[in-house]
Design a protein around this motif. Sequence first.
Motif, PDB file in Angstrom:
ATOM      1  N   PHE A  97       0.799  -1.223   0.000  1.00 52.74           N
ATOM      2  CA  PHE A  97       0.000   0.000   0.000  1.00 52.74           C
ATOM      3  C   PHE A  97       0.837   1.281   0.000  1.00 52.74           C
ATOM      4  N   VAL A  98       2.058   1.240   0.523  1.00 57.95           N
ATOM      5  CA  VAL A  98       2.935   2.408   0.393  1.00 57.95           C
ATOM      6  C   VAL A  98       3.265   2.635  -1.082  1.00 57.95           C
ATOM      7  N   ALA A  99       3.608   1.550  -1.782  1.00 57.71           N
ATOM      8  CA  ALA A  99       3.882   1.654  -3.219  1.00 57.71           C
ATOM      9  C   ALA A  99       2.627   2.067  -3.975  1.00 57.71           C
ATOM     10  N   TYR A 100       1.492   1.525  -3.590  1.00 61.62           N
ATOM     11  CA  TYR A 100       0.223   1.829  -4.252  1.00 61.62           C
ATOM     12  C   TYR A 100      -0.128   3.309  -4.133  1.00 61.62           C
ATOM     13  N   LEU A 101      -0.048   3.838  -2.928  1.00 62.56           N
ATOM     14  CA  LEU A 101      -0.435   5.232  -2.692  1.00 62.56           C
ATOM     15  C   LEU A 101       0.530   6.205  -3.359  1.00 62.56           C
ATOM     16  N   TYR A 102       1.820   5.867  -3.344  1.00 64.02           N
ATOM     17  CA  TYR A 102       2.778   6.766  -3.989  1.00 64.02           C
ATOM     18  C   TYR A 102       2.598   6.745  -5.502  1.00 64.02           C
ATOM     19  N   CYS A 103       2.384   5.568  -6.061  1.00 64.58           N
ATOM     20  CA  CYS A 103       2.158   5.468  -7.504  1.00 64.58           C
ATOM     21  C   CYS A 103       0.872   6.202  -7.893  1.00 64.58           C
ATOM     22  N   TYR A 104      -0.125   6.153  -7.032  1.00 62.27           N
ATOM     23  CA  TYR A 104      -1.379   6.852  -7.320  1.00 62.27           C
ATOM     24  C   TYR A 104      -1.153   8.353  -7.433  1.00 62.27           C
ATOM     25  N   SER A 105      -0.284   8.881  -6.575  1.00 63.37           N
ATOM     26  CA  SER A 105      -0.033  10.323  -6.582  1.00 63.37           C
ATOM     27  C   SER A 105       0.891  10.761  -7.712  1.00 63.37           C
ATOM     28  N   ARG A 106       1.636   9.824  -8.308  1.00 65.14           N
ATOM     29  CA  ARG A 106       2.638  10.184  -9.310  1.00 65.14           C
ATOM     30  C   ARG A 106       2.408   9.492 -10.666  1.00 65.14           C
ATOM     31  N   LYS A 107       1.281   8.827 -10.825  1.00 59.65           N
ATOM     32  CA  LYS A 107       1.066   7.995 -12.008  1.00 59.65           C
ATOM     33  C   LYS A 107       1.002   8.781 -13.314  1.00 59.65           C
ATOM     34  N   ASP A 108       0.717  10.085 -13.249  1.00 55.24           N
ATOM     35  CA  ASP A 108       0.599  10.878 -14.467  1.00 55.24           C
ATOM     36  C   ASP A 108       1.846  11.693 -14.783  1.00 55.24           C
ATOM     37  N   ASP A 109       2.944  11.422 -14.080  1.00 60.29           N
ATOM     38  CA  ASP A 109       4.187  12.156 -14.312  1.00 60.29           C
ATOM     39  C   ASP A 109       5.109  11.341 -15.230  1.00 60.29           C
ATOM     40  N   TYR A 110       5.500  11.921 -16.334  1.00 64.73           N
ATOM     41  CA  TYR A 110       6.320  11.242 -17.337  1.00 64.73           C
ATOM     42  C   TYR A 110       7.649  10.764 -16.760  1.00 64.73           C
ATOM     43  N   LEU A 111       8.340  11.654 -16.023  1.00 62.78           N
ATOM     44  CA  LEU A 111       9.653  11.298 -15.483  1.00 62.78           C
ATOM     45  C   LEU A 111       9.555  10.141 -14.497  1.00 62.78           C
ATOM     46  N   ASP A 401       1.703   2.305 -21.390  1.00 63.85           N
ATOM     47  CA  ASP A 401       1.490   2.590 -22.803  1.00 63.85           C
ATOM     48  C   ASP A 401       1.680   4.081 -23.091  1.00 63.85           C
ATOM     49  N   ARG A 402       1.337   4.925 -22.142  1.00 68.74           N
ATOM     50  CA  ARG A 402       1.483   6.372 -22.320  1.00 68.74           C
ATOM     51  C   ARG A 402       2.947   6.756 -22.499  1.00 68.74           C
ATOM     52  N   LEU A 403       3.817   6.019 -21.864  1.00 64.99           N
ATOM     53  CA  LEU A 403       5.248   6.310 -21.977  1.00 64.99           C
ATOM     54  C   LEU A 403       5.748   6.022 -23.380  1.00 64.99           C
ATOM     55  N   PHE A 404       5.225   4.960 -23.982  1.00 61.88           N
ATOM     56  CA  PHE A 404       5.722   4.553 -25.296  1.00 61.88           C
ATOM     57  C   PHE A 404       5.080   5.323 -26.446  1.00 61.88           C
ATOM     58  N   VAL A 405       3.908   5.924 -26.208  1.00 65.60           N
ATOM     59  CA  VAL A 405       3.264   6.679 -27.285  1.00 65.60           C
ATOM     60  C   VAL A 405       3.704   8.131 -27.292  1.00 65.60           C
ATOM     61  N   ALA A 406       4.512   8.544 -26.317  1.00 66.03           N
ATOM     62  CA  ALA A 406       4.998   9.920 -26.246  1.00 66.03           C
ATOM     63  C   ALA A 406       6.511   9.950 -26.401  1.00 66.03           C
ATOM     64  N   ASP A 407       7.000  10.924 -27.137  1.00 62.54           N
ATOM     65  CA  ASP A 407       8.441  11.053 -27.362  1.00 62.54           C
ATOM     66  C   ASP A 407       9.103  12.022 -26.396  1.00 62.54           C
ATOM     67  N   ASN A 408       8.301  12.795 -25.650  1.00 61.13           N
ATOM     68  CA  ASN A 408       8.861  13.757 -24.707  1.00 61.13           C
ATOM     69  C   ASN A 408       7.844  14.067 -23.627  1.00 61.13           C
ATOM     70  N   VAL A 409       8.269  14.843 -22.636  1.00 60.63           N
ATOM     71  CA  VAL A 409       7.417  15.158 -21.495  1.00 60.63           C
ATOM     72  C   VAL A 409       6.176  15.917 -21.919  1.00 60.63           C
ATOM     73  N   GLU A 410       6.342  16.914 -22.795  1.00 61.71           N
ATOM     74  CA  GLU A 410       5.216  17.743 -23.199  1.00 61.71           C
ATOM     75  C   GLU A 410       4.149  16.919 -23.913  1.00 61.71           C
ATOM     76  N   GLU A 411       4.605  16.061 -24.849  1.00 62.85           N
ATOM     77  CA  GLU A 411       3.664  15.220 -25.586  1.00 62.85           C
ATOM     78  C   GLU A 411       2.953  14.253 -24.654  1.00 62.85           C
ATOM     79  N   TYR A 412       3.689  13.747 -23.670  1.00 63.14           N
ATOM     80  CA  TYR A 412       3.116  12.813 -22.695  1.00 63.14           C
ATOM     81  C   TYR A 412       1.957  13.462 -21.946  1.00 63.14           C
ATOM     82  N   HIS A 413       2.191  14.673 -21.425  1.00 61.33           N
ATOM     83  CA  HIS A 413       1.159  15.341 -20.637  1.00 61.33           C
ATOM     84  C   HIS A 413      -0.001  15.807 -21.507  1.00 61.33           C
ATOM     85  N   GLU A 414       0.251  16.108 -22.771  1.00 65.76           N
ATOM     86  CA  GLU A 414      -0.831  16.453 -23.685  1.00 65.76           C
ATOM     87  C   GLU A 414      -1.754  15.258 -23.886  1.00 65.76           C
ATOM     88  N   LYS A 415      -1.147  14.072 -24.048  1.00 64.44           N
ATOM     89  CA  LYS A 415      -1.933  12.856 -24.253  1.00 64.44           C
ATOM     90  C   LYS A 415      -2.723  12.501 -22.995  1.00 64.44           C
TER      91      LYS A 415
END
Length: 424
Positions: A97-111, A401-415
């Motif tokens: 659950f520590v891993a779960y909660l941290y991933c939940y808070s950071r799941k949309d960050d490309y880096l 999948d979001r990581l592989f369909v984006a070539d950079n941070v900006e494109e990732y967050h746009e998607k």
Amino acid sequence: MIIRKVDLNDFFFCVFLALSGLGNYYNELYQIANVIVLSDIGLALFLCSLLITSCINLQRKHGYLIICFISLLIIGLLGNHMIGDILRDIKVFLYFFVAYLYCYSRKDDYLYVSRLSKTMLTMVVFTIIVCTTDFLEYGLSGLSSKQILRTFGLGLSQYGLAVSFVILLSIGSRLREKIGKITYYALLVMCLTLSITSYTRSVWLLLILSLALYYLINIISGVYKDFFSANQIIRIVIYGTAICMAFMMIYRYIEQNYSDIVSLFIGRMQSISSFGSGEIINGNADTLTGRLDGLKDYIPKYTNPLIIIGWGFGDRGKNSVSTITENSFLYYSWKYGIIWSVVLLYRLYDKFKTIFRRKNKINNAVISSLIAYIIMGGMSGHLNKYYMLPYIAIFLLIDFDRLFVADNVEEYHEKIAVIQDKGD
């Protein structure tokens, strides 16, 4: 150089993930005072990092986890269970659950997703190296005497490599561009080879079930839109025939030159049919029957009214010297009780629905592998062993999948913005 709080937290989380990825064998080999293992230190460092950077931010919707934790802790303390046993069960809870909660808070960050991917791929390579070394040193030496010699819990183990094979297979064209064709195919071949040479029947079943589910879900979800077209059927027949011929040639070569290997593996495979029968085939015992018979010792736990809210952290079974069980379904239903088991099962079902709705190859591979791993790992005790739990939490939340369909941070967050607008 500017170091953000999240960069520091990501670093210590990846350290924790890597130490967990060392597996049961290496963690216990270097444990401190026969209690603290390396991944425990990684978890402590990560929690300290969260505390120092004031990044502990629980959402109200996750409040049930706190209530569950406090409830099971109080029951465990009131039951006068040994502190060491209580801490062991708490560790299982925290690792997931520590891993779960941290991933939940950071799941949309490309880096963050990129760092996770690199850490996990590194641990897959580590597992390939240690499992290969173990097989060459011990596995081969037992062939002449038809003995099965192996070391359990090396890295993510062959269970992890079977899952890795299915996931790597799903992102072949995109991953080859990032790591190169030779590296990609080497990883794929080694994951498959070590899964086969693991001498472990549940690993073989995990691999077969994962692949079957993967292709079935791809068809159901419409990923293979032209699956039943004439061109696709012809392609499948050609590729299928070529693969079968290649396997037959390899089999014939091994049979003629290394007959002991063939005898050992065939005997091991044939013994799968004995699961649940209690029979011993070719010297291979039916481990499933033994585990099912062991459930009889826990019948009093389920006939007691306490099973409604669970027996809590630290409770042991009859004549048991540990809180660990070889049946993870038993572990959670008995420790967490009916109420919390239903709550957690519902949340798991909800996550599976989310993954399935993404409708792409990598997420279909993830859900197929998770289902197969829960079925096979649940009967083999892998769902209440700490080192795999952070990885399960990651796959339940992160959309790679979001990581592989984006070539950079900006494109990732746009998607991501587009996906969230549609209601991910």
